[in-house]
Design an enzyme around this catalytic site. Structure first.
Site, short mmCIF file in Angstrom:
data_model
loop_
_atom_site.label_atom_id
_atom_site.label_comp_id
_atom_site.label_asym_id
_atom_site.label_seq_id
_atom_site.Cartn_x
_atom_site.Cartn_y
_atom_site.Cartn_z
N ASN A 90 39.10 25.99 37.52
CA ASN A 90 40.06 26.31 36.46
C ASN A 90 40.62 24.99 35.89
O ASN A 90 41.29 24.23 36.58
CB ASN A 90 41.16 27.18 37.10
CG ASN A 90 42.27 27.55 36.15
OD1 ASN A 90 42.66 26.77 35.29
ND2 ASN A 90 42.81 28.74 36.33
N ASP A 132 45.71 29.12 47.07
CA ASP A 132 45.55 30.54 46.76
C ASP A 132 46.92 31.04 46.33
O ASP A 132 47.94 30.67 46.91
CB ASP A 132 45.02 31.31 47.96
CG ASP A 132 44.42 32.63 47.51
OD1 ASP A 132 43.64 32.63 46.54
OD2 ASP A 132 44.73 33.68 48.10
N THR A 133 46.91 31.85 45.28
CA THR A 133 48.17 32.30 44.69
C THR A 133 48.17 33.80 44.56
O THR A 133 47.14 34.41 44.30
CB THR A 133 48.32 31.68 43.28
OG1 THR A 133 48.40 30.27 43.41
CG2 THR A 133 49.58 32.18 42.57
N TYR A 137 48.94 36.24 34.89
CA TYR A 137 50.06 37.15 34.61
C TYR A 137 51.18 36.49 33.80
O TYR A 137 52.26 37.07 33.64
CB TYR A 137 50.64 37.66 35.93
CG TYR A 137 49.69 38.54 36.72
CD1 TYR A 137 49.65 39.92 36.54
CD2 TYR A 137 48.82 37.99 37.66
CE1 TYR A 137 48.78 40.72 37.27
CE2 TYR A 137 47.94 38.79 38.40
CZ TYR A 137 47.93 40.14 38.20
OH TYR A 137 47.06 40.94 38.90
N HIS A 193 55.32 27.83 41.19
CA HIS A 193 54.82 27.93 42.56
C HIS A 193 53.83 26.80 42.87
O HIS A 193 53.99 26.05 43.82
CB HIS A 193 54.14 29.29 42.72
CG HIS A 193 53.29 29.69 41.52
ND1 HIS A 193 53.82 29.84 40.28
CD2 HIS A 193 51.96 29.86 41.37
CE1 HIS A 193 52.86 30.13 39.42
NE2 HIS A 193 51.72 30.15 40.06
N ARG A 194 52.80 26.68 42.04
CA ARG A 194 51.76 25.69 42.32
C ARG A 194 52.31 24.28 42.16
O ARG A 194 51.99 23.37 42.92
CB ARG A 194 50.54 25.92 41.43
CG ARG A 194 49.27 25.33 41.97
CD ARG A 194 48.03 25.82 41.25
NE ARG A 194 48.32 26.28 39.92
CZ ARG A 194 48.42 27.56 39.58
NH1 ARG A 194 48.20 28.51 40.45
NH2 ARG A 194 48.73 27.90 38.35
P1 IMP Z 1 44.29 32.00 42.41
O1 IMP Z 1 44.37 32.19 43.85
O2 IMP Z 1 44.97 30.78 41.95
O3 IMP Z 1 42.92 32.17 41.85
O4 IMP Z 1 45.17 33.15 41.75
C1 IMP Z 1 44.86 34.54 41.88
C2 IMP Z 1 45.33 35.25 40.63
O5 IMP Z 1 46.75 35.10 40.51
C3 IMP Z 1 44.73 34.70 39.34
O6 IMP Z 1 43.54 35.35 39.00
C4 IMP Z 1 45.82 35.01 38.34
O7 IMP Z 1 45.68 36.33 37.89
C5 IMP Z 1 47.09 34.93 39.16
N1 IMP Z 1 47.74 33.61 38.99
C6 IMP Z 1 47.58 32.50 39.76
N2 IMP Z 1 48.34 31.50 39.31
C7 IMP Z 1 48.97 31.97 38.21
C8 IMP Z 1 49.89 31.39 37.29
O8 IMP Z 1 50.28 30.22 37.38
N3 IMP Z 1 50.31 32.21 36.32
C9 IMP Z 1 49.90 33.49 36.17
N4 IMP Z 1 49.04 34.07 36.99
C10 IMP Z 1 48.58 33.33 38.01
#
Ligand code: IMP
Length: 210
Positions: free
Chosen positions: A9, A68-69, A155, A194-195
């Site tokens: 990403n 992971d988020t 989101y 968060h990140r």
């Molecule tokens: P990932 O683990 O970072 O891939 O996040 C999993 C999912 O959480 C992603 O596919 C997004 O839908 C959502 N997500 C993660 N980070 C964000 C953010 O900063 N803003 C909005 N949605 C997020």
């Protein structure tokens, strides 16, 4: 110093490069010839971030990190949580995920902002000199009643930040009351997300331990 970041990403890569600063050269799995999707089949954010970091370390044997988020919505018992990416469909369909979230909140009758509290939570696993280290960050807010704005990703168009975190970071004028993250400039996320928080905690640890 070279470090692999388990992401494809571009937005996340830019965020991490800005926060870690010039001392680090961030490299993606694709740049190292790993083009397949890295598995994330755990039941928690931490399990997934460990799984992704281990996957890279086993193949490349060098310092790396993975995040992971998940978006945790209180009225939905913490859903979509670890399933945020695939909430509505098997793919990363951001629009379908948001539509499902808005419909689920309507179904449970969460029709005031106070009933729609939520947070993004990120967990980072860093494998540094073969040892694992964990860093976390969260971003409190509310789920809007409809999508607004076209910035960010995921989101962001339905996430309204809670105000006290914005004032602490001097960001309240950047994000007018009631606006979603997708309606605000990118620097809002680096400052309060968060990140951003998890990455800054990792950067501080690296500055002391590298
Ligand atoms: P990932 O683990 O970072 O891939 O996040 C999993 C999912 O959480 C992603 O596919 C997004 O839908 C959502 N997500 C993660 N980070 C964000 C953010 O900063 N803003 C909005 N949605 C997020």
């Amino acid at each position: 110093m070279k470090i692999i970041f388990a992401t494809g990403n571009k937005g996340k890569l830019r965020e991490a490069a800005e926060i870690l600063g010039e001392g680090f050269e961030l490299v993606t799995p694709a740049m190292m010839g790993i083009t397949e999707d890295i598995p994330e089949t755990g039941d928690t954010l931490q399990e997934n971030s460990i799984q992704k970091a281990d996957y890279l370390f086993e193949r490349l044997g060098c310092d790396c990190f993975a995040d992971d988020t998940g978006l945790e919505v209180d009225a939905l018992g913490g859903a979509p949580g670890v399933h945020s990416a695939r909430y509505a469909t098997d793919g990363h369909d951001f629009a379908a995920n948001m539509d499902k979230l808005l419909a689920e909140l309507e179904k449970v009758g969460a029709m005031t902002l106070e009933q729609r509290t939520a947070r993004f939570r990120s967990v980072i696993t860093l494998i540094w000199k073969g040892e694992k280290h964990f860093f976390e960050g969260s971003f409190e807010g509310y789920i809007a009643f409809e999508k607004a704005g076209c910035g960010g990703f995921g989101y962001d168009p339905v996430f309204i930040p809670e105000r006290s975190q914005l004032s602490e970071a001097g960001m309240d004028t950047v994000c007018p009351e009631g606006c979603t993250v997708a309606e605000c400039p990118d620097d809002l996320k680096n400052a309060v997300s968060h990140r951003g928080k998890a990455l800054r905690a990792m950067a501080a640890w690296l500055a002391e331990n590298k």
